[in-house]
Enzyme design. Structure first.
Site, PDB file in Angstrom:
ATOM      1  N   LYS A  58       1.518  -1.477  -0.099  1.00  0.00           N
ATOM      2  CA  LYS A  58       0.194   0.228   0.168  1.00  0.00           C
ATOM      3  C   LYS A  58       1.191   0.804  -0.225  1.00  0.00           C
ATOM      4  O   LYS A  58       0.229   2.533  -0.770  1.00  0.00           O
ATOM      5  CB  LYS A  58      -1.057   0.428   1.428  1.00  0.00           C
ATOM      6  N   GLU A  96      -9.312   7.350   3.772  1.00  0.00           N
ATOM      7  CA  GLU A  96     -10.591   6.248   4.604  1.00  0.00           C
ATOM      8  C   GLU A  96      -9.716   4.819   4.746  1.00  0.00           C
ATOM      9  O   GLU A  96      -8.786   4.463   4.251  1.00  0.00           O
ATOM     10  CB  GLU A  96     -11.652   5.323   2.894  1.00  0.00           C
ATOM     11  N   SER A 144       1.507  -9.633  -0.697  1.00  0.00           N
ATOM     12  CA  SER A 144       0.950  -8.197  -0.670  1.00  0.00           C
ATOM     13  C   SER A 144       1.638  -7.971   0.642  1.00  0.00           C
ATOM     14  O   SER A 144       2.049  -6.891   0.079  1.00  0.00           O
ATOM     15  CB  SER A 144      -0.520  -8.284  -1.175  1.00  0.00           C
TER      16      SER A 144
HETATM   17  C1  LIG Z   1      -4.809  -4.120   1.803  1.00  0.00           C
HETATM   18  C2  LIG Z   1      -3.982  -5.448   1.682  1.00  0.00           C
HETATM   19  C3  LIG Z   1      -4.864  -5.630  -0.150  1.00  0.00           C
HETATM   20  C4  LIG Z   1      -5.747  -5.866  -0.647  1.00  0.00           C
HETATM   21  O1  LIG Z   1      -6.007  -4.322  -1.712  1.00  0.00           O
HETATM   22  P1  LIG Z   1      -5.555  -5.022  -3.039  1.00  0.00           P
HETATM   23  O2  LIG Z   1      -5.555  -3.126  -3.374  1.00  0.00           O
HETATM   24  O3  LIG Z   1      -7.118  -5.389  -3.408  1.00  0.00           O
HETATM   25  O4  LIG Z   1      -3.903  -4.966  -3.271  1.00  0.00           O
HETATM   26  C5  LIG Z   1      -4.008  -7.002  -0.375  1.00  0.00           C
HETATM   27  N1  LIG Z   1      -3.863  -7.587   0.967  1.00  0.00           N
HETATM   28  C6  LIG Z   1      -2.404  -6.778   1.863  1.00  0.00           C
HETATM   29  C7  LIG Z   1      -1.486  -7.160   2.497  1.00  0.00           C
HETATM   30  C8  LIG Z   1      -3.203  -5.493   2.016  1.00  0.00           C
HETATM   31  O5  LIG Z   1      -2.940  -5.223   3.358  1.00  0.00           O
END
Ligand SMILES: *Cc1c(COP(=O)(O)O)cnc(C)c1O
Length: 393
Positions: free
Chosen positions: A90, A112, A378
Site C-alpha cells: 500500500k 478512508e 502483498s
Molecule cells: C489492503 C491489502 C490487500 C487488498 O487490497 P488490494 O487493493 O486488492 O491489493 C491485499 N493485501 C494486503 C496485505 C493488504 O494490506
C-alpha cells in the site's frame, strides 16, 4: 480485442468512469487533467523513485521458493511486498499520491480505511511530508483494529470513527467523500486501491506498476525471460494485483489468476466474492460489479481478512474477469488459513491473511513442472497473528 488497458474516457470496456455528485465535479476533473502530466514529470519521477528505493526499500526481492515449489510442482516465485516499509504494497500508492497532492497545491489529506492498513500507510507519508491527515474509519473497525488506530495516532493523524450504517469500510468511504465535498479546494483524497471514480483506478494501478516492472527485470536475470507463465494475486479492491499484472496485461502468454475472498463459501451468504456474486452497478463513483440485493442495496461483505471484504471490485478486474482474460478463483477462509500455515512452515514466512488467499488458490491450478509462477505476497502477517493463532494446524 487489442488491449485490456483503460481508454481515454476512463473505462475498461464497460466498467469504470466517474459517477460523482456535481459538487465533486471540479475536484475530479482537476485530478483527471493533471495526474498524467504530474506522474510523467521529471521532478515527480525522481522524487518518487528515490523514496521507493531509500524509504520503502525497493526493489522488493523476487524469491524462488524451494519447498513450496516442490509441493506445487512448479517454479514458484514470491514477489516480496511484505518486506516493504509498513508491511505491504500500500505504501507504493500513498507515497505517489501524496507527491501528486503536493504538486497540485493541496495542504490537507483525507483517507478512508477498513482494516487500518491504508490508514497507516497514509498517516506514514503525511508524517514524512508534514501534512495534515484525517482518516475515516468505521467504529466497528476502530474497535477491531486497535493497534493500527494507535499507529495512526502516533504518526500524528486524526482518526474519525464513523457511526453511520454498519460502521465499516463502506461507511467510512461515504464519510470521506462527504468531507471532500465540503473541502474541495485544499483537500486531497488518497484512495487506497484501484477503485473510485476515474482517474483513481488508473492512477493507483500506475503507482503500483513498479511491482511488475521489477518482476520483468528480476525474471530476466533469474530465468532468462521477462514473462512468467502465471501471475497470481489476491483481490480486495485490486491494487496489488493491478501492479503485478500491469506490464503483462496484453501479453496473453501470461495467465492471470485472481483470488477473491469466499468467506464461509460463495453460496453461504457470508462471503466477499464480488466477481462471482456481483451484478453491474455503481459503487463509490465507478461502474463495476457490486454485491447487492435484488433492489440494488449494497450487501455487507464478509471475509476473515479485513483487507478483502469490500462489496465492489476495481473496474479493471471486472473487465478482466468478464472478458475471461483473468481466471478468478474463490478462496474460503479455511483454505486461506491452511495456506498461511503452509507458507509459514515450509518457507519461514508468515503472510498477511489477504496474501494467504492468493496462496490458497495454488492447489486449484494444475501446474506443469517447468511453469514459472509468480505470486504477489502483498503483505506480512504480523497484523493477523491474533486471528492466525486462533486456528491451529
Ligand atoms: C489492503 C491489502 C490487500 C487488498 O487490497 P488490494 O487493493 O486488492 O491489493 C491485499 N493485501 C494486503 C496485505 C493488504 O494490506
Amino acid at each position: 480485442m487489442d488491449t485490456y488497458k483503460i481508454n481515454e474516457n476512463g473505462f475498461y470496456g464497460e466498467f469504470g468512469g466517474a459517477y460523482i455528485p456535481e459538487i465533486l465535479h471540479r475536484c475530479v476533473t482537476e485530478l483527471q487533467s493533471n495526474y498524467l502530466r504530474i506522474m510523467e514529470s521529471e521532478s515527480f519521477i525522481s522524487e518518487y523513485r528515490q523514496l521507493l528505493r531509500d524509504y520503502v526499500g525497493r526493489p522488493s526481492p523476487l524469491y524462488l521458493t524451494r519447498r513450496l515449489s516442490e509441493r506445487y510442482n512448479c517454479r514458484l516465485y514470491l514477489k516480496r511486498e511484505d518486506l516493504n516499509h509498513t508491511g505491504a504494497h500500500k505504501i507504493n500508492n500513498t507515497i505517489g499520491q501524496i507527491l501528486i497532492a503536493r504538486r497540485m497545491g493541496k495542504t490537507r489529506i483525507i483517507a478512508e480505511t477498513g482494516a487500518g492498513q491504508h490508514g497507516v500507510a497514509t498517516a506514514t507519508v503525511c508524517a514524512l511530508m508534514n501534512m495534515e491527515c484525517v482518516v475515516y474509519m468505521g467504529k466497528t473497525d476502530v474497535e477491531r483494529q486497535h493497534i493500527n488506530v494507535q499507529k495512526m495516532e502516533m504518526l500524528g493523524a486524526r482518526v474519525v470513527p464513523v457511526v453511520s450504517g454498519n460502521q465499516t469500510l463502506k461507511d467510512a468511504t461515504n464519510e470521506a467523500i462527504r468531507d471532500w465535498c465540503c473541502n474541495p479546494s485544499d483537500t486531497y483524497y488518497i484512495i487506497g486501491s484501484t477503485v473510485g471514480p476515474h482517474p483513481y483506478p488508473d492512477m493507483v494501478a500506475r503507482l503500483q506498476s513498479v511491482i511488475s516492472e521489477e518482476i520483468k527485470l528480476q525474471l530476466q536475470q533469474a530465468e532468462g525471460r521477462e514473462h512468467p507463465d502465471y501471475i497470481i494475486a489476491c483481490i480486495g479492491g485490486g491494487s496489488n494485483a493491478a501492479g503485478g499484472i500491469f506490464h503483462y496485461i496484453d501479453d496473453t502468454r501470461v495467465r492471470i489468476v485472481l483470488a477473491e475472498a469466499a468467506g464461509d463459501g460463495v453460496d453461504s451468504g457470508r462471503s466477499a466474492a464480488t466477481i462471482q456474486l456481483g451484478r453491474r452497478g455503481v459503487i463509490h463513483g465507478s461502474r463495476t460489479l457490486v454485491m447487492q440485493t435484488p433492489d440494488g442495496q449494497i450487501e455487507e461483505p464478509y471475509s476473515i481478512s479485513a483487507g478483502l471484504d469490500y462489496p465492489g471490485i476495481g473496474p479493471m478486474h471486472a473487465h478482466l474477469a468478464t472478458t475471461r482474460r483473468a481466471t478468478v478463483l474463490p478462496v474460503e477462509d479455511g483454505e486461506a488459513l491452511a495456506a498461511a500455515y503452509e507458507l509459514t512452515r515450509l518457507e519461514g514466512i508468515i503472510p498477511a491473511l489477504e496474501s494467504a488467499h492468493a496462496l490458497g488458490a495454488l492447489h486449484k491450478i494444475g501446474f506443469k513442472s517447468d511453469d514459472i509462477v509468480v505470486l504477489i505476497l502483498s503483505g506480512r502477517g504480523d497484523k493477523d497473528l491474533h486471528t492466525l493463532l486462533q486456528y491451529k494446524f
